[in-house]
Design an enzyme around this catalytic site. Sequence first.
Site, mmCIF file in Angstrom:
data_model
loop_
_atom_site.group_PDB
_atom_site.id
_atom_site.type_symbol
_atom_site.label_atom_id
_atom_site.label_comp_id
_atom_site.label_asym_id
_atom_site.label_seq_id
_atom_site.Cartn_x
_atom_site.Cartn_y
_atom_site.Cartn_z
ATOM 1 N N SER A 133 0.821 -1.209 0.000
ATOM 2 C CA SER A 133 0.000 0.000 0.000
ATOM 3 C C SER A 133 0.855 1.258 0.000
ATOM 4 O O SER A 133 0.587 2.209 -0.751
ATOM 5 C CB SER A 133 -0.957 -0.004 1.196
ATOM 6 O OG SER A 133 -0.267 -0.165 2.415
ATOM 7 N N ARG A 136 3.761 -3.721 17.632
ATOM 8 C CA ARG A 136 2.340 -3.365 17.480
ATOM 9 C C ARG A 136 1.454 -4.428 18.122
ATOM 10 O O ARG A 136 0.391 -4.117 18.674
ATOM 11 C CB ARG A 136 2.005 -3.189 16.003
ATOM 12 C CG ARG A 136 2.790 -2.063 15.326
ATOM 13 C CD ARG A 136 2.571 -2.033 13.830
ATOM 14 N NE ARG A 136 2.990 -3.287 13.206
ATOM 15 C CZ ARG A 136 2.765 -3.597 11.930
ATOM 16 N NH1 ARG A 136 2.135 -2.740 11.132
ATOM 17 N NH2 ARG A 136 3.183 -4.741 11.434
#
Length: 468
Positions: free
Chosen positions: A274, A359
């Site tokens: 992306s 994360r």
Amino acid sequence: MAASLRAALKYQARLPVASRTGFGSLRGMASKPQTLKERFAELIPKEIENVKAIRAEHGKKAFGPVTVDQVYGGMRGLPALLWDGSVLDAEEGIRFRGHTIPDIQKALPKAPGGQEPLPEGLFWLLLTGEIPTEEQVRGLSAEWAARASLPSFVEELIDRCPSTLHPMSQFSLAVTALNHDSAFAKAYSEGISKKDYWGPTFEDSMDLIAKLPAIAGRIYRNVYGDGKLPAIDLNKDYSANLSTLLGFGDNEAFVELMRLYITIHSDHEGGNVSAHTGKLVGSALSDPFLSFAASLNGLAGPLHGLANQEVLVWLMKMKKQLGENPSDDAVREYIWGTLNSGQVIPGYGHAVLRKTDPRYTAQREFAQKHLPTDPFFKMVGQIYDIAPKVLLEAGKAKNPWPNVDAHSGVLLTYYGLSQMQFYTVLFGVSRAFGVAAQLCWDRALGAPLERPKSYSSAAIKKMFEGKP
């Protein structure tokens, strides 16, 4: 447009500069704090000189050879992109402008009474390299809320989509349609100077980020609800408005989750599909709306943005087969069964990381605070204790540790957002922050059209004929 931008820059040059000690430091408070655009404009000349100096001193130096395996292997690990917002280290994980996730959780401003960083502060950091003040973040929240409304034809476009059309397809359509009002496209058609490209690119990027909650909320309500949306609250932060548009704004824990989710999903250096797609399409001087729509189409691919959905499906199958409180032996056997059937353990392993994804850790800590007894969370923790050992024993992964996707779906499901097809839309809202920040810098620095060299298999064979 160019004249107005030059006038604005001249005005900004006369403004007092708040005291600072460098990138990542808290900026001193002026009588009227600088806006993000003013601070960005101030940084551009210095960064242009910095890039010139780097190229002058190091431009002819090589990072290393390109191997044939890299050419056939999707350019894996090939150093070829400039991406300032974040760097991914195999051992440390992601760093946003040099700051780890624990760093930003501590340093970035938070909502009153909140504990998670506001994504507005993270965008300021990605764009400037500096930790903003609370007042600057509040100003950015207000500006995004003021820019959030959608053109009526975009609302109609979303409303006319059949509910059977995937949410990501609807998302990409709507973002593409925002190109209709692109400040950059208009300025370019009017002959804006190349050195001023950053100005309308910044405006488009701000509009893009600001309008994504309204797009996401409208898609969610149309597909999974009654189609009715509340208004944007000009006094609330970005995540609070997004949560309200989705129908979860009354749950403060969910709002906090959105603040954390958007922050940690915002950027992951430039090589992922992306991010790279947005940079590539932007290099053709496509405006930020077209560039980010292309990013979304890449994010929608099963090998990129669908991983958290696949994790949740796998967990649900495990729960159905083993029950709510399976033994460690049963979980271990289930993991071996997945591997022996030729499948991977979803949410484990990463193309770059060689340790537990920070994360994942941030989400685990959130769950320990807010949902410690949830059966799915307990199962995720159980897998965390067992799966790495199995993967190491099986020799199936260079990195047997969990990544971000191993946890996010469980958190969203806990708060009632159980529609898995929508998860990638939330990922997309987050990823706009990193893509937009880099697009602004690419236009400010005059980044060229990307055009790598390609070779055919026949040409590669001929190139190495007779060579050891």
